[in-house]
Scaffold this motif. Structure first.
Motif, PDB file in Angstrom:
ATOM      1  N   UNK A  45     -10.263  92.193 -43.128  1.00 33.77           N
ATOM      2  CA  UNK A  45     -11.457  91.114 -42.817  1.00 33.77           C
ATOM      3  C   UNK A  45     -11.695  90.804 -41.661  1.00 33.77           C
ATOM      4  N   UNK A  46     -10.615  90.676 -40.856  1.00 29.83           N
ATOM      5  CA  UNK A  46     -10.912  90.532 -39.282  1.00 29.83           C
ATOM      6  C   UNK A  46     -11.737  91.608 -38.665  1.00 29.83           C
ATOM      7  N   UNK A  47     -11.332  92.961 -39.036  1.00 27.05           N
ATOM      8  CA  UNK A  47     -12.341  94.356 -38.506  1.00 27.05           C
ATOM      9  C   UNK A  47     -13.411  94.011 -39.156  1.00 27.05           C
ATOM     10  N   UNK A  48     -13.852  93.700 -40.278  1.00 24.40           N
ATOM     11  CA  UNK A  48     -15.238  93.667 -40.627  1.00 24.40           C
ATOM     12  C   UNK A  48     -16.073  92.698 -39.762  1.00 24.40           C
ATOM     13  N   UNK A  49     -15.273  91.485 -39.496  1.00 29.79           N
ATOM     14  CA  UNK A  49     -15.866  90.458 -38.802  1.00 29.79           C
ATOM     15  C   UNK A  49     -16.190  90.942 -37.334  1.00 29.79           C
ATOM     16  N   UNK A  50     -15.335  91.629 -36.835  1.00 26.11           N
ATOM     17  CA  UNK A  50     -15.428  92.297 -35.371  1.00 26.11           C
ATOM     18  C   UNK A  50     -16.609  93.209 -35.503  1.00 26.11           C
ATOM     19  N   UNK A  51     -16.783  94.179 -36.633  1.00 23.28           N
ATOM     20  CA  UNK A  51     -17.843  95.116 -36.467  1.00 23.28           C
ATOM     21  C   UNK A  51     -18.974  94.252 -36.689  1.00 23.28           C
ATOM     22  N   UNK A  52     -19.248  93.356 -37.542  1.00 24.61           N
ATOM     23  CA  UNK A  52     -20.210  92.404 -37.743  1.00 24.61           C
ATOM     24  C   UNK A  52     -20.884  91.829 -36.550  1.00 24.61           C
ATOM     25  N   UNK A  53     -19.798  91.071 -35.571  1.00 22.72           N
ATOM     26  CA  UNK A  53     -20.274  90.581 -34.364  1.00 22.72           C
ATOM     27  C   UNK A  53     -20.981  91.740 -33.664  1.00 22.72           C
ATOM     28  N   UNK A  54     -20.411  93.126 -33.403  1.00 25.65           N
ATOM     29  CA  UNK A  54     -20.822  94.196 -32.380  1.00 25.65           C
ATOM     30  C   UNK A  54     -22.323  94.430 -32.889  1.00 25.65           C
ATOM     31  N   UNK A  55     -22.337  94.618 -34.292  1.00 21.91           N
ATOM     32  CA  UNK A  55     -23.848  94.969 -34.786  1.00 21.91           C
ATOM     33  C   UNK A  55     -24.521  93.805 -34.339  1.00 21.91           C
ATOM     34  N   UNK A  56     -24.366  92.591 -34.598  1.00 22.93           N
ATOM     35  CA  UNK A  56     -25.291  91.637 -34.415  1.00 22.93           C
ATOM     36  C   UNK A  56     -25.930  91.850 -32.575  1.00 22.93           C
ATOM     37  N   UNK A  57     -24.810  92.184 -32.018  1.00 26.20           N
ATOM     38  CA  UNK A  57     -25.382  92.319 -30.429  1.00 26.20           C
ATOM     39  C   UNK A  57     -26.084  93.586 -30.271  1.00 26.20           C
ATOM     40  N   UNK A  58     -25.815  94.505 -31.026  1.00 21.33           N
ATOM     41  CA  UNK A  58     -26.687  95.794 -30.717  1.00 21.33           C
ATOM     42  C   UNK A  58     -27.844  95.761 -31.187  1.00 21.33           C
ATOM     43  N   UNK A  59     -28.231  95.085 -32.291  1.00 23.64           N
ATOM     44  CA  UNK A  59     -29.574  94.963 -32.863  1.00 23.64           C
ATOM     45  C   UNK A  59     -30.174  93.709 -32.598  1.00 23.64           C
ATOM     46  N   UNK A  60     -29.548  92.717 -31.788  1.00 24.02           N
ATOM     47  CA  UNK A  60     -30.005  91.668 -31.207  1.00 24.02           C
ATOM     48  C   UNK A  60     -30.598  90.902 -32.359  1.00 24.02           C
ATOM     49  N   UNK A  61     -29.702  90.721 -33.358  1.00 23.61           N
ATOM     50  CA  UNK A  61     -30.160  89.977 -34.753  1.00 23.61           C
ATOM     51  C   UNK A  61     -29.538  88.556 -34.355  1.00 23.61           C
ATOM     52  N   UNK A  62     -30.401  87.790 -34.849  1.00 24.57           N
ATOM     53  CA  UNK A  62     -29.810  86.278 -34.637  1.00 24.57           C
ATOM     54  C   UNK A  62     -29.050  85.781 -35.944  1.00 24.57           C
ATOM     55  N   UNK A  63     -29.176  86.285 -37.228  1.00 20.79           N
ATOM     56  CA  UNK A  63     -28.543  86.020 -38.353  1.00 20.79           C
ATOM     57  C   UNK A  63     -28.655  87.096 -39.187  1.00 20.79           C
ATOM     58  N   UNK A  64     -27.947  86.978 -40.327  1.00 24.81           N
ATOM     59  CA  UNK A  64     -27.833  87.775 -41.386  1.00 24.81           C
ATOM     60  C   UNK A  64     -29.186  88.318 -42.034  1.00 24.81           C
ATOM     61  N   UNK A  65     -30.079  87.318 -41.796  1.00 23.31           N
ATOM     62  CA  UNK A  65     -31.476  87.683 -42.243  1.00 23.31           C
ATOM     63  C   UNK A  65     -32.130  88.918 -41.626  1.00 23.31           C
TER      64      UNK A  65
END
Length: 220
Positions: free
Chosen positions: A186-206
């Motif tokens: 789950x820690x790896x999932x969270x790390x990937x999620x944070x990196x994805x948010x930065x790459x896509x400049x997404x503010x939230x899950x929406x």
């Protein structure tokens, strides 16, 4: 200098053992310390020779790979295990990973991927050859549009694993469910999620869901 990785090979075909031993011993910091043609005494053998990584054929005689993994789980894992199989069935993959295996290779891709698999597993990460990874991902997203992965990788610098995680997030998988589906922590999932948010400049899950819809990762 790299610390030598001690490897034990378990397969019921001597020809495959010989070929793989030659291939692996050509890597400077790999050391094939033993091999087995049967599964009955594997636990004692890998314990006695201080094996770091066992490459285990799932179809061993007398005691197959599943039984070996169950014995390891019961007694305590003496080493990390990469399962080698002629099959890419998702149910088999899930079963061996639940029993504690760290990687899974089909025999068709073994020679091409075994070095990378051992290096990855030795770093305490899971490894699946592309054929198996695609089967796992296809199982999770079988009702969705096929991904144009190359375009997304180039346009947004997204890795294959990040594309998988975006899709599963958009399909409303929880962090734990993504972890179970992709056999990562789950820690790896969270790390990937944070990196994805930065790459896509997404503010939230929406924002991630909108991205997935726009690029046909999921059906509306």
């Amino acid at each position: 200098m790299e610390t030598p990785i001690r490897i034990h090979l378990a397969d019921d075909h001597q020809v495959l053992i010989n070929g793989m031993r030659t291939l692996l011993n050509a890597v400077p910091y790999f050391n094939v310390v033993g091999f087995s043609l049967k599964g009955t005494v594997l636990y004692e053998e890998v314990t006695n020779n201080s094996t770091d990584i066992l490459v285990l054929d799932i179809s061993m005689p007398e005691k197959d790979g599943i039984e070996v993994l169950k014995e390891f789980a019961k007694k305590g894992y003496p080493c990390k295990v990469i399962v080698l199989s002629a099959y890419d069935d998702v149910k088999i993959v899930q079963e061996v990973m639940k029993l504690g295996a760290s990687g899974y290779l089909t025999k068709q891709c073994a020679c091409e991927n075994i070095v990378e698999a051992i290096q990855t597993v030795n770093k305490n990460e899971e490894y699946f050859c592309d054929q198996v990874r695609e089967k796992i991902f296809s199982s999770a997203t079988k009702n969705n549009t096929k991904l144009n992965k190359t375009k997304l990788e180039l346009d947004f610098q997204l890795s294959n694993r990040e594309i998988e995680i975006i899709t599963l997030i958009a399909l409303e998988y929880s962090g734990k469910e993504i972890s179970d589906q992709l056999f990562i922590s789950t820690n790896t999932v969270e790390t990937h999620r944070k990196n994805i948010m930065k790459k896509l400049k997404a503010k939230n899950m929406v924002g991630l869901v909108k991205f997935a819809l726009k690029h046909n990762l999921i059906n509306p």
